[in-house]
Motif scaffolding. Structure first.
Motif, PDB file in Angstrom:
ATOM      1  N   GLY A   3     -10.769 -43.859  -0.441  1.00 54.02           N
ATOM      2  CA  GLY A   3      -9.957 -43.907   0.766  1.00 54.02           C
ATOM      3  C   GLY A   3      -8.540 -44.394   0.577  1.00 54.02           C
ATOM      4  N   LYS A 148      -0.408 -41.803  13.895  1.00 59.85           N
ATOM      5  CA  LYS A 148      -1.726 -41.262  14.228  1.00 59.85           C
ATOM      6  C   LYS A 148      -2.076 -41.497  15.701  1.00 59.85           C
ATOM      7  CE  LYS A 148      -2.784 -39.555  10.255  1.00 59.85           C
ATOM      8  NZ  LYS A 148      -3.024 -38.109  10.082  1.00 59.85           N
ATOM      9  N   CYS A 174      -8.249 -52.912   8.334  1.00 55.03           N
ATOM     10  CA  CYS A 174      -8.034 -51.767   7.436  1.00 55.03           C
ATOM     11  C   CYS A 174      -7.462 -52.210   6.096  1.00 55.03           C
ATOM     12  CB  CYS A 174      -7.088 -50.765   8.087  1.00 55.03           C
ATOM     13  SG  CYS A 174      -7.742 -50.000   9.588  1.00 55.03           S
ATOM     14  N   LEU A 179      -7.129 -44.230   4.561  1.00 52.03           N
ATOM     15  CA  LEU A 179      -8.202 -43.491   5.231  1.00 52.03           C
ATOM     16  C   LEU A 179      -8.616 -44.190   6.523  1.00 52.03           C
ATOM     17  CD1 LEU A 179     -10.447 -41.320   5.287  1.00 52.03           C
ATOM     18  CD2 LEU A 179     -11.868 -42.928   4.005  1.00 52.03           C
ATOM     19  N   SER A 182      -5.612 -44.112   9.227  1.00 54.25           N
ATOM     20  CA  SER A 182      -5.393 -42.800   9.850  1.00 54.25           C
ATOM     21  C   SER A 182      -6.590 -42.375  10.703  1.00 54.25           C
ATOM     22  CB  SER A 182      -5.101 -41.745   8.775  1.00 54.25           C
ATOM     23  OG  SER A 182      -6.170 -41.646   7.861  1.00 54.25           O
ATOM     24  N   THR A 183      -7.809 -42.701  10.245  1.00 54.45           N
ATOM     25  CA  THR A 183      -8.998 -42.300  11.003  1.00 54.45           C
ATOM     26  C   THR A 183      -9.110 -43.075  12.307  1.00 54.45           C
ATOM     27  OG1 THR A 183     -10.139 -41.805   8.925  1.00 54.45           O
ATOM     28  CG2 THR A 183     -11.494 -42.007  10.891  1.00 54.45           C
ATOM     29  N   TYR A 187      -8.580 -41.666  16.121  1.00 54.26           N
ATOM     30  CA  TYR A 187      -9.604 -41.845  17.169  1.00 54.26           C
ATOM     31  C   TYR A 187      -8.993 -42.483  18.411  1.00 54.26           C
ATOM     32  CZ  TYR A 187     -13.576 -43.956  19.602  1.00 54.26           C
ATOM     33  OH  TYR A 187     -14.481 -44.343  20.558  1.00 54.26           O
ATOM     34  N   GLU A 214     -16.542 -39.687  14.754  1.00 52.70           N
ATOM     35  CA  GLU A 214     -15.143 -39.586  14.356  1.00 52.70           C
ATOM     36  C   GLU A 214     -14.759 -40.622  13.305  1.00 52.70           C
ATOM     37  OE1 GLU A 214     -12.288 -38.863  17.572  1.00 52.70           O
ATOM     38  OE2 GLU A 214     -14.006 -38.845  18.934  1.00 52.70           O
ATOM     39  N   LEU A 215     -15.495 -41.739  13.267  1.00 52.61           N
ATOM     40  CA  LEU A 215     -15.190 -42.792  12.302  1.00 52.61           C
ATOM     41  C   LEU A 215     -16.161 -42.798  11.129  1.00 52.61           C
ATOM     42  CD1 LEU A 215     -14.333 -45.815  14.638  1.00 52.61           C
ATOM     43  CD2 LEU A 215     -12.842 -44.017  13.771  1.00 52.61           C
ATOM     44  N   THR A 217     -16.482 -40.856   8.828  1.00 53.23           N
ATOM     45  CA  THR A 217     -15.842 -40.447   7.574  1.00 53.23           C
ATOM     46  C   THR A 217     -15.532 -41.657   6.698  1.00 53.23           C
ATOM     47  OG1 THR A 217     -14.805 -38.606   8.718  1.00 53.23           O
ATOM     48  CG2 THR A 217     -13.909 -39.175   6.568  1.00 53.23           C
ATOM     49  N   ILE A 218     -15.071 -42.736   7.347  1.00 48.16           N
ATOM     50  CA  ILE A 218     -14.740 -43.950   6.588  1.00 48.16           C
ATOM     51  C   ILE A 218     -15.968 -44.443   5.855  1.00 48.16           C
ATOM     52  CG2 ILE A 218     -13.911 -46.323   6.759  1.00 48.16           C
ATOM     53  CD1 ILE A 218     -12.461 -45.528   9.343  1.00 48.16           C
TER      54      ILE A 218
END
Length: 769
Positions: A3, A148, A174, A179, A182-183, A187, A214-215, A217-218
């Motif tokens: 990430g 974002k 974060c 990653l 931006s994620t 959102y 949506e999250l 991915t992290i």
């Protein structure tokens, strides 16, 4: 870690206009790794990129049917035809690189991405070819988050203070991971842009990572890092979820706990402690843990670590899934369906009553109990019969009587009361802990260890309080007042000192440096670390001869009566690497009342066939030295030397240190040198990296001759009020930083020092204050 944007960065280079004339091929290593698939993918891309029109060109169909040896030959042929850029994305082991590198010899340039530092070092021909990608800091992180959240800049408005506060909390979690930034920012772009909405995100980020598509991915990306760990590192990593958010975990604490839990064991000629240090290094290399902020700049040592907030969330989720760690904290819900717990953590904000712990939870499987914050008597349950680790470091309101039944925890291997300032003694029942390996009581007010400590036959690490204790607090206050008057130059201070020295109060002061160890300490044959021991006036010194496994020893109370017995006792300790010795009387508050002649010599018996163990790497001596040049040359492996209150008068004694071939760190502290000038001669101190001069009252000048200290990187001189001359700085070819604490006598140094630095020393950081 995953990430950070490694692949994104390389892809931007891969597609850049500057490389348009190059032919390209990009492959991502699959799991499990299959070299034949990778070679075929490379060959097909290169064949298409090169677009050969010659009659001998190999068809796509032919490449698709080739076996691995044919593919290697075809790759070598294709790479010879034109200048090619090859990217190998996500290489996860050195063996993968070994399988492919022979086929890529003709490539114009190869770029590899990996999560592991040792793989990058292995693949790079030179260190300069490595690039460690860092996270986004400060304004850069906020800029990405802003872009974002407000996808259409026309909608963008300034952050109101409440929103900015929540934004900073999000960015802290974060911790620079693009990653995650931006994620989460993307959102939140779909949600109302209010502080309340963003606070909801902060309050439930763990759940959102798990259930929000949506999250997710992290979590998916970061889980790849966890999934890629070998089995022996997975448990060691999840164990870190025990510690609090943003907590810096000391390496020694972590390794000792791993050892007690069985994650790190003795095997194949390597000790459990050494293996634990190796695990720590591997987790660092894989970016699963981060340095704790106390990296020693000039030797690269990392003594603590912490978890990236997002990685920590992953570790907590995974540990909870596997029923490994349960943390009791404000707001947590307990139920009777909770399965057996292996590691129990009581957070600083957990305020339940005494019935909550035993009635709801099955504690019979608990192997470790870690308490943060305030101690409460019911935290240790009778059901915790198999407890191995009891970590109460910095716990408040813990009292002596709370430990009376500690001897009933027969399986205990690790006990830490470090920082528990209300503890003044240990119970005799401590002797029942026959399996105890680590006992850490630093930061307590324990002045003497119980006699039963000698029964703890498996004890390996014993850290006792090393601080100095004046038992009469009124005298302690009086001493501090006199010290303050002397520092401020208040008239009449000398007369006050003389009157105090002649008083009955001064003669009756009970002053102790360190913790008294009882007779029988020699029975602890497995002991390899002992710190804070006081041996003044007792018969334990000769027992150190029996502690042949010692690797690190720190003690006080060495005087003319026991010094020969002590040095003789440890002379043959082959494993001893670190030694710290304090003489008597103790130095510090009462130092001003005792002149050099009243101090016993630490080394009066050394020289003539007797010296410290020759394998020492670190030596700290706090006390008068009279024969330094007679024995110091025997310590050819010494890397670090600290001297304080040594009262060395002749510069020749300091020059004798210059022949030590491996000495990298030298610290001359308060009253270690009484001379007025230090001359560092030609070719002296060939390996010295750090030189610190601190508290040398009469010291006036220092001179560096040609070729002296060729590797010196840091020069630090503080609390030397008479210093008014430094010369020869231009010969320090490796110097990176100079720190000076300038007094009235040396005001000219502010101009003198920078003017000595040559053209090739423009990069040197100079701090004069």
């Amino acid at each position: 870690m995953g990430g950070l944007g490694k692949t994104t960065l390389v892809r931007s280079v891969y597609r850049s206009q500057e490389l348009a004339v190059w032919k390209h091929a990009w492959v991502t290593a699959l799991r499990p790794f299959n070299p034949e698939v990778l070679f075929r993918d490379l060959a097909l891309q290169l064949q298409k990129s090169i677009q050969e029109d010659t009659a001998g060109a190999t068809s796509t169909r032919a490449i698709a049917l080739m076996k691995i040896q044919e593919l290697k030959v075809e790759l070598a042929r294709l790479l010879k035809t034109q200048k090619c850029l090859v990217v190998l994305d996500d290489i996860s082991s050195t063996s993968e690189w070994d399988l492919v590198k022979g086929c890529l010899d003709n490539a114009g340039r190869i770029i590899i991405t990996t999560r592991e530092k040792h793989i990058a070092e292995y693949c790079s021909r030179e260190y300069k070819n490595m690039y460690s990608l860092q996270g986004l800091k400060g304004a850069a992180a906020l800029e990405l988050f802003t872009k974002k959240v407000w996808k259409d800049n026309t909608e963008k408005t300034d952050f109101v203070p409440a929103m900015m506060e929540q934004a900073r909390i999000i960015l802290k979690k974060c911790d620079g991971l693009p990653l995650a930034i931006s994620t989460i920012g993307g959102y939140l772009a779909t949600k109302p842009k209010t502080a309340i909405e963003w606070r909801k995100m902060n309050d439930r980020i763990s759940a959102e990572l798990e259930i929000n598509p949506e999250l997710r991915t992290i979590k998916t990306v970061l889980m790849r890092s966890y999934d890629g760990l070998p089995y022996y590192l997975k448990s060691a990593f999840l164990y870190l979820s025990i510690f609090q958010e943003d907590q810096k975990v000391r390496l020694a604490r972590l390794v000792s706990r791993w050892t007690a839990e069985g994650y790190s064991r003795d095997r194949h000629g390597i000790t459990a402690e050494q293996l634990g240090h190796r695990y720590f290094g591997e987790l660092l290399d894989r970016s699963m843990i981060l340095p704790g902020g106390d990296v020693k700049r000039y030797d690269g040592k990392i003594n603590s670590c912490q978890l990236h907030d997002m990685i920590r969330e992953i570790s907590i989720l995974k540990a909870r899934e596997e029923n490994l760690v349960l943390t009791l904290e404000d707001g947590c819900c307990l139920s009777s369906t909770q399965g057996p717990i292996r590691h129990l953590v009581i957070g600083s904000n957990w305020k339940r009553d005494g019935d909550a712990l035993p009635s709801v939870l099955d504690l019979s499987h608990v192997r470790s109990l870690t308490v943060f914050g305030e101690w409460r008597r019911f935290f240790i349950s009778e059901n915790m019969r198999f407890l191995r680790v009891l970590d109460l470091e910095d716990t408040t309101k813990l009292r002596d009587h709370h430990l009376y039944r500690i001897g009933q925890l027969h399986h205990l291997k690790y006990l830490s009361l470090r920082g528990c300032s209300c503890i003044s003694c240990l119970p005799n029942s401590l002797g029942n802990l026959r399996h105890l390996q680590t006992l850490d009581v630093r930061g307590t007010h324990i002045l003497e260890l119980p006699t039963t400590i000698s029964n703890v036959g498996k004890l390996q690490i014993l850290h006792a309080p090393s601080g100095r204790s004046v038992l009469d607090r009124e005298i302690d206050k009086y001493c501090h007042c006199i010290c303050y008057y002397a520092t401020c130059g208040i008239s009449g201070t000398c007369e006050l000192l003389e009157a105090f020295r002649a008083s009955r109060a001064f003669r009756s002061v009970h002053y102790q440096d360190g913790t008294k160890v009882p007779r029988g300490i020699g029975r602890l044959k497995d002991l390899h670390t002992l710190g804070g021991a006081n041996v003044e006036g007792n018969a334990t010194v000769k027992e150190f001869r029996e502690l042949t496994e010692l690797r690190k020893l720190g003690l006080s109370g060495i005087d003319r009566k026991n010094r020969m017995e002590f040095w003789s006792a440890i002379a043959g300790h082959y494993h001893l690497r670190s030694l710290s010795v304090r003489g008597t009387p103790a130095h510090g508050i009462l130092e001003m009342f005792a002149g050099p002649k009243e101090h016993d010599d630490l080394d009066g018996c050394l020289g003539e066939g007797l010296s410290p163990p020759s394998w020492l790497e670190s030596l700290k001596l706090y006390g008068k030295l009279v024969r330094l040049q007679d024995w110091i040359h025997h310590l050819q492996n010494l890397r670090k030397l600290v001297l304080e209150s040594s009262y060395v008068e002749q510069a020749d004694a300091i020059q004798a240190l210059g022949v030590l071939p491996n000495l990298a760190v030298l610290r001359l502290k308060v009253d270690s040198f009484l001379g007025k000038q230090l001359l560092f001669q030609n070719s002296a101190f060939p390996s010295l990296v750090v030189l610190k001069l601190d508290g040398l009252g009469d010291f006036k000048s220092v001179l560096f001759e040609e070729d002296a200290m060729p590797r010196l990187e840091l020069l630090k001189i503080v609390r030397c009020p008479s210093l008014d001359e430094i010369s020869g700085l231009s010969v320090l070819t490796s110097i990176k930083e100079i720190k000076l604490d300038v007094y009235e006598a040396g005001k000219s140094l502010k101009e003198q020092v920078p003017s000595q630095l040559g053209e090739d020393q423009k990069h040197v950081i100079v701090n004069i204050y």
